[in-house]
Design an enzyme around this catalytic site. Structure first.
Site, PDB file in Angstrom:
ATOM      1  N   CYS A  66       0.827  -1.197   0.000  1.00  0.00           N
ATOM      2  CA  CYS A  66       0.000   0.000   0.000  1.00  0.00           C
ATOM      3  C   CYS A  66       0.864   1.252   0.000  1.00  0.00           C
ATOM      4  O   CYS A  66       2.076   1.190   0.172  1.00  0.00           O
ATOM      5  CB  CYS A  66      -0.886   0.050   1.249  1.00  0.00           C
ATOM      6  SG  CYS A  66      -1.942  -1.374   1.506  1.00  0.00           S
ATOM      7  N   GLY A  67       0.180   2.365  -0.167  1.00  0.00           N
ATOM      8  CA  GLY A  67       0.724   3.643   0.228  1.00  0.00           C
ATOM      9  C   GLY A  67      -0.050   4.072   1.451  1.00  0.00           C
ATOM     10  O   GLY A  67      -1.273   3.888   1.511  1.00  0.00           O
TER      11      GLY A  67
END
Length: 705
Positions: free
Chosen positions: A2-3
């Site tokens: 993810c970010g």
């Protein structure tokens, strides 16, 4: 994968006032007249922040904010495990008091999941590996970090304890930045994700001068910090911020004899590396391998094929995916032409040779192999975009090749890639480690084959080779350092491989920083004493490299940023902490081995022995060669045109910290002389220009002290 992003309003800062009331265990902080909908405003900022880094997680995004708008977490998700909404973030426990966002991959999660169900009855909502963070934290508190295995960066908020925690994996594979701005603690996977929070980036000129961004937790941006590998920060009750460490490298006392046999240690490495590869092959989406033609990526591919053939692991959630390998080749038109000098013509031949070896390795294993071809025009066309994703300069253009390789990986439908990154760090594969290996006899290994005269002869040769290499990179050999500093620090630190730039005269207000001193002084005095007195010089060099160059350059420019620029998750078996801890405690002469018959020292000797069943004879006997990109380009070509466009008086003077008078002839000199040091300096200045323009950084000026 993810970010992630997070924002925490700090009590009593910048117009925010702390109240004594609390609801559901959460402190409130009023914004005064700034907004009547603080939670909605924060949600909008989190969403904008995630949109900036949606390349890190294009499949879904989610946010959580406290009702008062004091605390917010956000995640944009790249689906790898636990496909579907059950893996969407942020994660929350059953009573809604613990919230978490996680970037990366956590292994052994099924075992931990079963363990937590048994211990605490935790109710998991889906099959994502990252959800174990909430379960582990709820049961163990902050000490849960030592239970994690993988590459990760994470944020947790506990409303009962009013505790915010952010942490990073042991080697720093996954990034996490933080700063305090306008009364808020802000964190994100990439610096650009902070822009929607009205963060205004400024150059950190001192960090640029002393290479603090390369050697420690500072960045190129003033006030922006990296959470260190193996560290975490906490914020208590929206107020007190502190840093802690949960893991570090350790090495054995150099005077204690090793009692294990060679066979036992070889098998120990083989077992742990096989296990590190096995867990990283597990995913609900296709997995590939970046195959470079070197031994590191080749043994990963060989072990992966072995595990698949034995049925010990399956690819994809249905087990039907084939193992695929991908690589990059710099074509003849990438900058190595027929008229190049023997040195650079040889490097061009070498890059093609690596690609050919990778193809032969794929044929040997019976796996598919695809190549990303890079020529000079493509290097120039991808230059600015790759710099934007990297967020810091890299003075050798290999990062553009990795950027293109990630594009090929994405286009091939592969979301997860395994690489050989980290092998040279733990097994002592770099040429710069040779001199440190030879500086002292290896008292830990009773079968050490060097007599002192031969070791000292090799030490002299290795010292000359190191000086030559650094001069190729920087134009000097490190001899300008104070003698006591050169004696104390490892070889590579004595002359950092960063080409010089002409600094503006006003920067002298910062004195004359010594980057090498910055690097060694980043290590606390206790550890420096251990490095100098208890550890063998090879291990001291490895420790320093793993604390500086590995997380701050290699895992940034040649790993996470280039991979995630095209939504590809990178996994690194060699940096599995179970493997690292085992290899760290091997004697130096097991990592590098002198053979009296050939009068040669073989780097990564034990890795070659452990990987022998899985690689070709060609790779088993082949000397280490680094992954490299072209460093010379013809006059008038695409790269020359790009440098001329970027390095102009207007652009350079807009930086503020670079002197135009010392730079005006840089491009002409670089391409007319084909001097690699000058070319790298030009690449560096051009990257500063790109970063300044893309981030909208104001001109640096002399501080008004």
């Amino acid at each position: 994968m993810c970010g992630i992003t997070a924002a925490i309003t700090l009590a009593g800062r910048s117009g925010y006032s702390r109240t004594t009331s609390a609801t559901n265990g959460r402190l409130h902080a009023d914004r005064g007249s700034q907004s009547s909908q603080p939670s909605a405003d924060l949600q909008a900022q989190l969403a904008s922040s995630l949109d900036v880094i949606k390349h890190r997680g294009p499949d879904s995004y989610g946010t959580w904010t406290s009702p008062d708008g004091n605390i917010g977490l956000g995640s944009c998700r790249l689906e790898i495990n636990g496909l579907g909404p059950g893996g969407d973030q942020p994660f929350t426990n059953s009573d809604g008091t613990i919230h978490a966002v996680v970037n990366g991959e956590l292994y052994d999660h099924q075992r931990i999941r079963n363990e937590m169900i048994k211990l605490s009855g935790f109710k998991f909502r889906g099959g994502s590996d990252s959800e174990i963070v909430v379960a582990l934290y709820e049961y163990y508190g902050v000490s849960f970090l030592s239970k994690l295995r993988g590459e990760f960066a994470l944020c947790v908020y506990d409303s009962k304890k009013q505790l915010f925690l952010a942490a990073r994996d042991r080697s720093g594979v996954k990034p996490l930045f933080w700063t305090i701005h306008d009364g808020r603690l802000l964190l994100a996977s990439e610096a650009k994700a902070l822009l929607p929070f009205d963060w205004l980036p400024e150059w950190d000129v001192r960090s640029i001068m002393d290479l603090g961004w390369f050697t420690e937790e500072r960045t190129i941006f003033k006030g922006l910090r990296k959470i260190r590998p193996g560290h975490y920060i906490t914020c208590l009750s929206l107020d007190h911020i502190s840093e802690g460490q949960y893991w570090d490298h350790d090495y054995p006392d150099k005077d204690i004899l090793e009692t294990r046999s060679e066979a036992e240690m070889i098998e120990g490495v083989r077992e742990r590396l096989l296990d590190a590869v096995r867990v990283r092959l597990q995913a609900d989406v296709p997995v590939g391998i970046h195959l470079s033609g070197g031994i590191d990526s080749s043994v990963i591919a060989g072990m992966a094929k072995h595990l698949l053939d034995k049925g010990e692991v399956k690819l994809g959630n249905d087990g039907t995916h084939r193992l695929r390998c991908l690589g990059v080749a710099f074509d003849k038109t990438s900058g190595f032409d027929e008229s190049s000098t023997d040195k650079y013509q040889g490097l061009w031949v070498y890059t093609l040779m690596r690609a050919a070896i990778a193809e032969r390795t794929a044929d040997f294993l019976g796996v598919d192999f695809q190549k990303a071809h890079m020529n000079e025009a493509e290097l120039a066309a991808n230059f600015e975009e790759a710099v934007w994703f990297d967020e810091q300069p890299h003075f050798e253009l290999a990062f553009i090749g990795k950027h293109a390789l990630s594009k090929l990986t994405q286009d091939s439908g592969i979301k997860t890639i395994i690489s050989g990154q980290g092998s040279d760090e733990i097994f002592g594969g770099y040429d710069v480690f040779m001199r440190d290996y030879l500086r002292e006899p290896d008292k830990a290994w009773p079968e050490e084959r060097f007599d002192d005269s031969k070791r000292l002869e090799k030490l002299h040769t290795a010292g000359l080779a190191a000086e030559k290499m650094f001069k190729t990179w920087t134009g000097h050999d490190g001899a300008q350092l104070p003698e006591q500093l050169r004696l104390e620090i490892p070889t590579f630190a004595a002359s950092l491989p960063i080409p010089p730039i002409a600094l503006a005269p006003w920067t002298s207000c910062f004195g004359k920083p010594i980057p090498q001193a910055t690097m060694i002084e980043n290590i606390d005095e206790r550890m420096r004493n251990v490095m100098c007195t208890r550890w063998h010089p090879l291990h001291a060099a490895q420790y320093l490299w793993n604390k500086t160059a590995l997380p701050n350059m290699l895992l940034t420019n040649l790993s996470d940023r280039t991979e995630m620029s095209h939504s590809v998750e990178g996994r690194v078996p060699f940096l599995d902490h179970n493997l690292m801890e085992y290899v760290n405690h091997l004697p130096p002469s097991i990592k590098l081995r002198y053979d009296p018959e050939t009068d040669m020292v073989t780097e990564k000797w034990i890795l070659r022995q452990a990987s022998r069943p899985f690689i070709t004879d060609e790779l088993y006997t082949r000397k280490k060669h680094p992954y490299a990109a072209p460093v010379v380009f013809p006059v008038g070509g695409p790269m020359h045109q790009l440098m001329s466009k970027l390095i102009t008086q207007e652009n350079v003077e807009a930086l503020g910290f670079v002197d135009w008078n010392g730079t005006r002839d840089l491009v002409e000199k670089a391409f007319s002389t084909q001097d690699s040091v000058v070319l790298r300096s030009a690449f560096g200045v051009a990257q500063w220009v790109v970063l300044g323009q893309r981030f909208g950084i104001p001109k640096a000026v002399k501080p008004d002290w």
